[in-house]
Design an enzyme around this catalytic site. Structure first.
Site, PDB file in Angstrom:
ATOM      1  N   GLY A 262      22.614  -5.551 -24.849  1.00 47.41           N
ATOM      2  CA  GLY A 262      21.282  -5.069 -24.514  1.00 47.41           C
ATOM      3  C   GLY A 262      20.652  -5.861 -23.386  1.00 47.41           C
ATOM      4  O   GLY A 262      20.397  -5.347 -22.319  1.00 47.41           O
ATOM      5  N   PHE A 263      20.338  -7.133 -23.629  1.00 49.48           N
ATOM      6  CA  PHE A 263      19.800  -8.059 -22.634  1.00 49.48           C
ATOM      7  C   PHE A 263      18.468  -7.602 -22.048  1.00 49.48           C
ATOM      8  O   PHE A 263      18.068  -8.051 -20.986  1.00 49.48           O
ATOM      9  CB  PHE A 263      20.814  -8.285 -21.498  1.00 49.48           C
TER      10      PHE A 263
ATOM     11  N   THR B  99      27.995 -18.243 -34.150  1.00 44.43           N
ATOM     12  CA  THR B  99      27.280 -17.223 -33.379  1.00 44.43           C
ATOM     13  C   THR B  99      26.256 -17.856 -32.439  1.00 44.43           C
ATOM     14  O   THR B  99      26.007 -17.332 -31.344  1.00 44.43           O
ATOM     15  CB  THR B  99      26.587 -16.214 -34.308  1.00 44.43           C
TER      16      THR B  99
ATOM     17  N   GLY C 285      18.548 -16.627 -28.206  1.00 42.46           N
ATOM     18  CA  GLY C 285      19.161 -15.602 -27.365  1.00 42.46           C
ATOM     19  C   GLY C 285      18.976 -15.799 -25.875  1.00 42.46           C
ATOM     20  O   GLY C 285      19.840 -15.427 -25.087  1.00 42.46           O
ATOM     21  N   GLU C 286      17.843 -16.376 -25.453  1.00 41.24           N
ATOM     22  CA  GLU C 286      17.527 -16.413 -24.024  1.00 41.24           C
ATOM     23  C   GLU C 286      17.511 -17.798 -23.415  1.00 41.24           C
ATOM     24  O   GLU C 286      17.690 -17.939 -22.199  1.00 41.24           O
ATOM     25  CB  GLU C 286      16.176 -15.734 -23.798  1.00 41.24           C
TER      26      GLU C 286
ATOM     27  N   ILE D 133      23.006  -6.212 -31.514  1.00 37.23           N
ATOM     28  CA  ILE D 133      23.336  -6.099 -30.090  1.00 37.23           C
ATOM     29  C   ILE D 133      24.433  -7.085 -29.700  1.00 37.23           C
ATOM     30  O   ILE D 133      24.624  -7.374 -28.519  1.00 37.23           O
ATOM     31  CB  ILE D 133      22.089  -6.288 -29.206  1.00 37.23           C
TER      32      ILE D 133
ATOM     33  N   ASN E  73      23.895 -20.156 -37.869  1.00 43.23           N
ATOM     34  CA  ASN E  73      25.343 -19.947 -37.853  1.00 43.23           C
ATOM     35  C   ASN E  73      25.900 -20.646 -36.626  1.00 43.23           C
ATOM     36  O   ASN E  73      25.660 -20.220 -35.492  1.00 43.23           O
ATOM     37  CB  ASN E  73      25.670 -18.459 -37.825  1.00 43.23           C
TER      38      ASN E  73
ATOM     39  N   GLY F  54      14.845 -19.990 -31.945  1.00 39.06           N
ATOM     40  CA  GLY F  54      15.257 -18.847 -31.135  1.00 39.06           C
ATOM     41  C   GLY F  54      16.317 -19.276 -30.146  1.00 39.06           C
ATOM     42  O   GLY F  54      16.219 -20.352 -29.551  1.00 39.06           O
TER      43      GLY F  54
END
Length: 744
Positions: free
Chosen positions: A242-243, A639, A708-709, A469, A636, A706
Site C-alpha cells: 500500500g504505502f 515482522t 511502518g514509516e 498490507i 514481533n 509505531g
C-alpha cells in the site's frame, strides 16, 4: 499480562498460504459472467472533450460497452473534504468521473471499456479516439515555485512555527550553512497494481478491493452511488502493498463499480502499471531551504526550514515536510514555513512517511554539512543539540532515546573506524564513505473496535476489519490476544479484511497495530473478568474467592489453584463468552487533542550508511547499512525487522533511483513503467542490520509506538552524507545519479 509470544519472532500466520499462492487478492475472485474493464486516459493536461469516436472499440469482439461522459450513469459528486468527517479524506480527487467533459490532468480517466476479457478491453480502449479543446495548463513545478503561497495549517498539521528571530540569529552566527534542496515527484509501484472487482445485486454491492481503508472507502462509495452504507460489503483480506497509494479512492475503483452497475455484470478493473502512474497520485516534488547557525562549540543558534510542495488543482495531500524540524534539535531561534503551488496534474497523495521522508533528507543533510564546517563529528553535533523537551512548544517527550540509538548504532557499524577526511577512504577504484542521519516519525492512534470470543473448547477468535498490507497485522494481534488470555498462539484465530467485521483503523500513519492492540487488550480483559465472574458464582470452582488470577495455561490461576476456560464455561453451561471494545470517534478526537497538548510521541532511530563511489564513473553503491531504532515495545521481532528493512530499501530508492519524470510542456508522465521508473532491486541493496531497543513507551498500548514509516526517514540523508564523505561533494538534489558526481 503473561508474556509468552509478544516480542518473539513468530512466523506470520498467513505466510504459508501466501507462499503457495492460496491467498486471494482483489483480482483473484471469480464470478459467473465476470466482465473486465479498462480505462481510456486523457492526453492533454487541461481542456474539454469535444468528441469521442468509439466505433472501432465497439467493433472489437467481446466488447460489451464503452462508457463515456455522454452515456454513463451519473454518480453523485464527491463531498468536500472536512475534518468533521474523516472519511472524506478518502477522496482521491474532486473530479466527478464520466459526469463531465472537462479534463483536469494528462492521464485523467475519461472513458471505460467493458469486455468479456481483459485483453479485449485493453485493446478496445487503445482504439478510442478523443478530440479536445485545449486550455492553458500549468504543469512545471520548478517554474511555478516562485508563485507558491503559504500553506494553511489545520488540526492535523501545522504549516508554520516561529521561536525567537531565526533570520537575525543566522546572520549573527559564528558558523552557518544555508542550503537549497530539491526532491522529485515519486509514483506508487506496489507489487499489486490497484484492482477492483465489483458485483451489484439490486441495490447491494460487494467490492473486492486492495485498500488501506475499508471503512472510509465503503462510506465514500455509499455516498457516490446513493445506497445505504449497510448495503455495501468491502472485502480486502490481503493487500499487495500500500504505502499510502491505496489509502484513498481513485478512479479505477469508482469506474469499476460504475461499470458493474451500468452493464449489470460483475466487473473487474485492474490498472496497468502505466495506469497506476496516470490515475493514482504519488509523492509531491519539493524545494526546501535549510539554514543552520551555530557557535564554535556546535550549539545551534538558528534553525530555518522552509518548503514548497504541490497539490493538484483537483485535490492533493498536504505534506508535513518541516515536521521533523519542529522536534529534533534544540535551538533558541526556529523558523518553519510550508508553501504550496497548484498544478494541472493529478492530485498527489501519501507515500510512506509523507513529509518526513523528504523533509529529513534536507534537514539531516544540512546538519551534516554544518558538522563539516565545524570540523566536528556529525554524531557529536547532534548530541550537543539534543533537546530535553519539544523545542517549540515545550511539551515533554513520552519516549526519546536518540542518545542510546546512536551509541548502539555507532558500535554496531564501526563508526570509530571512519577517517573524517573527505575522500580519504578507498577500496581499489572505489571511494568509500560513511554517513549517518536521524530517523523520526510521530506516533499516532486511530479509532478501532474489536470483538474477542472465547469458545468452550479453549479457542479464541479476534474479529476486526484490519488491513493486511504485508506487515503481519493479524499475527501481531494474535500474539497480543494469546498472551493477554494465557492461551497457546495456535488457539487464536484472527478474522480481518471484511467491512462486516467491527470497524478497524486504516492502515496508515504507522498506527494500525497500536490502535487495534488497544481494543484487543480491553476486550481480552473484559473476557477475563467475565470468566472470573462465572467461576466465582460456581460452587465447585477453585477460583471462588480469587481476586486477581493470572491468565496462563489456557485458563485463570491464583495461588496454585485455578481452572481452564473450558472448565469454567462447561460448569456454567456456556458455549462461549464474547467481549467488544473500542474507541468511538468523539472519544478518539477528545483523547487526541488532550494528549497533543501534554506531550510528544514519536519513533526515532539512527541510520548508518556506507557507500562506494566509482572514482571514474560516479556510480554509487550502498555497501553496508545499520539501522538502530527506538520504536517502543517490539511485538514481533521478525515482522518489525522486515518493516524497517523495507523502509530502508524504499529510502535507498528515494536517494538513488526514483524519479517521476513529467513533461514540462504536456504534463504527461513519461516514465510510467517499471522499465523506466527505477526502484531498487536486490543488486542495489546490501545486507541491512536492524536493531531495536525494545523499550516500552508508557503512554501507548503495550508500550508500542509505531514502525511502518520511521524506517524510510533519514535514509536519503544518510546516503547523501556518505557520498559527501566519499567524494567531498554535497548532492542537494535527489536522486543522486552519477551525472551529479562527475566533474562539470
Amino acid at each position: 499480562m503473561s508474556e509468552k509470544y509478544v516480542g518473539r519472532p513468530v512466523d506470520r500466520l498467513d505466510g504459508a498460504i501466501k507462499t503457495v499462492g492460496e491467498a486471494r487478492y482483489a483480482g483473484d475472485h471469480r464470478y459467473p459472467d465476470l466482465a473486465h474493464a479498462a480505462l481510456v486516459h486523457a492526453t492533454i493536461p487541461r481542456g474539454r472533450i469535444t468528441a469521442v469516436e468509439d466505433a472501432a472499440a465497439r467493433a472489437v469482439p467481446g466488447v460489451i460497452d464503452v462508457l463515456t461522459h455522454e452515456n454513463a450513469p451519473a454518480m453523485k459528486p464527491p463531498p468536500k473534504v472536512t475534518l468533521l468527517n474523516l472519511s472524506t479524506l478518502a477522496i482521491g480527487t474532486s473530479v466527478n468521473h464520466l459526469a463531465t467533459d472537462e479534463v483536469h490532468w494528462n492521464g485523467q480517466p475519461i472513458a471505460v471499456v467493458v469486455a468479456e476479457s481483459q485483453e479485449a478491453a485493453r485493446h478496445a480502449a487503445s482504439l478510442v479516439r478523443v478530440t479536445y479543446e485545449e486550455k492553458p495548463a500549468v504543469v512545471d513545478f520548478a517554474a511555478e515555485e516562485p508563485n507558491a503561497v503559504p500553506q494553511k495549517s489545520n488540526a492535523l498539521q501545522s504549516a508554520r512555527a516561529d521561536k525567537g528571530d531565526a533570520e537575525k540569529a543566522l546572520a549573527d552566527a559564528e558558523v552557518s550553512v544555508d542550503l537549497r534542496f530539491t526532491t522529485p515527484q515519486h509514483s506508487h509501484n506496489a507489487l499489486e497494481p490497484h484492482t477492483t472487482t465489483a458485483v451489484w445485486d439490486g441495490d447491494r454491492l460487494t467490492v473486492h478491493e486492495g485498500t488501506q481503508s475499508m471503512a472510509w472507502t465503503r462510506r465514500h462509495l455509499a455516498q457516490r452511488f446513493g445506497v445505504p452504507e449497510r448495503n455495501i460489503r468491502m472485502l480486502s483480506p490481503f493487500v499487495g502493498g500500500g504505502f499510502g497509494g491505496k489509502g484513498q479512492v481513485w478512479a479505477g475503483t469508482l469506474l469499476a463499480v460504475l461499470a458493474a452497475r451500468a452493464t449489470g455484470r460483475p466487473v473487474r478493473l485492474a490498472l496497468t502499471r502505466a495506469g497506476v502512474h496516470h490515475a493514482v497520485g504519488g509523492r509531491t516534488p519539493s524545494a526546501q531551504r535549510v539554514a543552520l547557525g551555530a557557535d564554535r562549540d556546535g550549539r545551534l543558534t538558528a534553525l530555518i526550514h522552509t518548503s514548497v510542495a504541490r497539490t493538484g488543482r483537483v485535490g492533493g495531500h498536504l505534506e508535513q515536510i518541516t515536521a521533523a524540524s519542529r522536534h529534533l534539535y534544540d535551538s533558541p531561534n526556529i523558523h518553519l514555513r510550508q508553501s504550496l503551488v497548484q498544478l494541472d496534474l493529478i492530485a498527489n497523495t501519501s507515500m510512506r512517511a509523507p513529509g518526513e521522508s523528504i523533509g529529513t533528507f534536507a534537514l539531516e543533510s544540512a546538519v551534516d554539512e554544518l558538522a563539516w564546517e565545524l570540523g566536528m563529528d556529525p554524531i557529536e553535533l547532534r548530541m550537543r543539540n539534543e533537546p530535553e523537551r519539544d523545542p517549540i512548544e515545550g511539551r515533554r517527550f513520552t519516549h526519546r532515546m536518540l542518545r542510546e540509538v546512536y551509541a548502539v548504532g555507532a558500535e554496531r557499524f564501526g563508526w570509530s573506524e571512519r577517517d573524517p577526511r573527505p575522500g580519504s577512504m578507498r577500496d581499489g577504484k572505489w571511494l568509500v564513505g560513511m554517513g549517518v542521519a536521524t530517523a523520526y516519525h510521530p506516533s499516532l492512534q486511530m479509532p478501532a473496535s474489536v470483538t474477542v470470543r472465547l469458545d468452550a473448547d479453549g479457542g479464541v477468535v479476534v474479529r476486526c476489519a484490519l488491513h493486511e498490507i504485508g506487515v503481519g497485522a493479524a499475527t501481531a494481534q494474535a500474539q497480543i490476544a494469546a498472551d493477554e488470555l494465557g492461551v497457546p498462539l495456535e488457539s487464536v484465530r484472527v478474522e480481518i479484511g471484511d467491512s462486516d467485521l467491527p470497524e478497524g483503523p486504516m492502515a496508515g500513519g504507522s498506527a494500525q497495530t497500536a490502535s487495534a492492540a488497544s481494543a484487543v487488550l480491553e476486550a481480552c480483559r473484559k473476557l477475563r473478568r467475565s470468566a472470573l465472574d462465572l467461576a466465582r458464582r460456581s460452587a465447585g470452582s477453585p477460583l471462588r474467592g480469587a481476586t486477581d488470577p493470572r491468565a496462563r495455561d489456557g485458563g485463570l490461576y491464583q495461588d496454585g489453584r485455578g481452572e481452564t476456560y473450558a472448565e469454567i464455561l462447561a460448569r456454567a453451561g456456556r458455549d462461549h463468552l464474547e467481549a467488544r471494545a473500542g474507541v468511538g470517534m468523539l472519544r478518539f478526537l477528545a483523547r487526541t487533542v488532550r494528549e497533543q497538548r501534554r506531550w510528544m510521541k514519536a519513533a526515532s532511530g539512527a541510520q548508518f550508511c556506507e557507500v562506494r563511489v566509482d572514482q571514474d564513473t560516479g556510480e554509487v553503491r550502498v555497501s553496508r547499512w545499520v539501522g538502530v531504532f527506538d520504536i517502543g515495545r517490539v511485538i514481533n521481532e521478525k515482522t518489525v525487522a522486515s518493516q524497517l528493512r523495507g523502509g530502508i530499501v524504499m529510502g535507498i530508492g528515494l536517494a538513488l533511483t526514483e524519479e517521476t519524470l513529467v513533461d514540462r510542456r504536456t504534463g504527461r508522465v513519461v516514465n510510467a513503467s517499471l522499465a523506466d521508473y527505477h526502484v531498487p532491486v536486490h543488486a542495489d541493496v546490501p545486507r541491512i542490520d536492524v536493531h531495536c531497543l525494545d523499550d516500552p513507551d508508557p503512554t501507548m498500548p503495550l508500550g508500542l509506538v509505531g514502525v511502518g514509516e520511521v524506517g524510510i526517514t533519514g535514509v536519503g540523508a544518510a546516503v547523501a552524507n556518505a557520498v559527501r564523505h566519499a567524494t567531498g561533494r554535497r548532492v542537494q538534489d535527489l536522486p543522486i545519479t552519477l551525472d551529479k558526481l562527475l566533474p562539470h
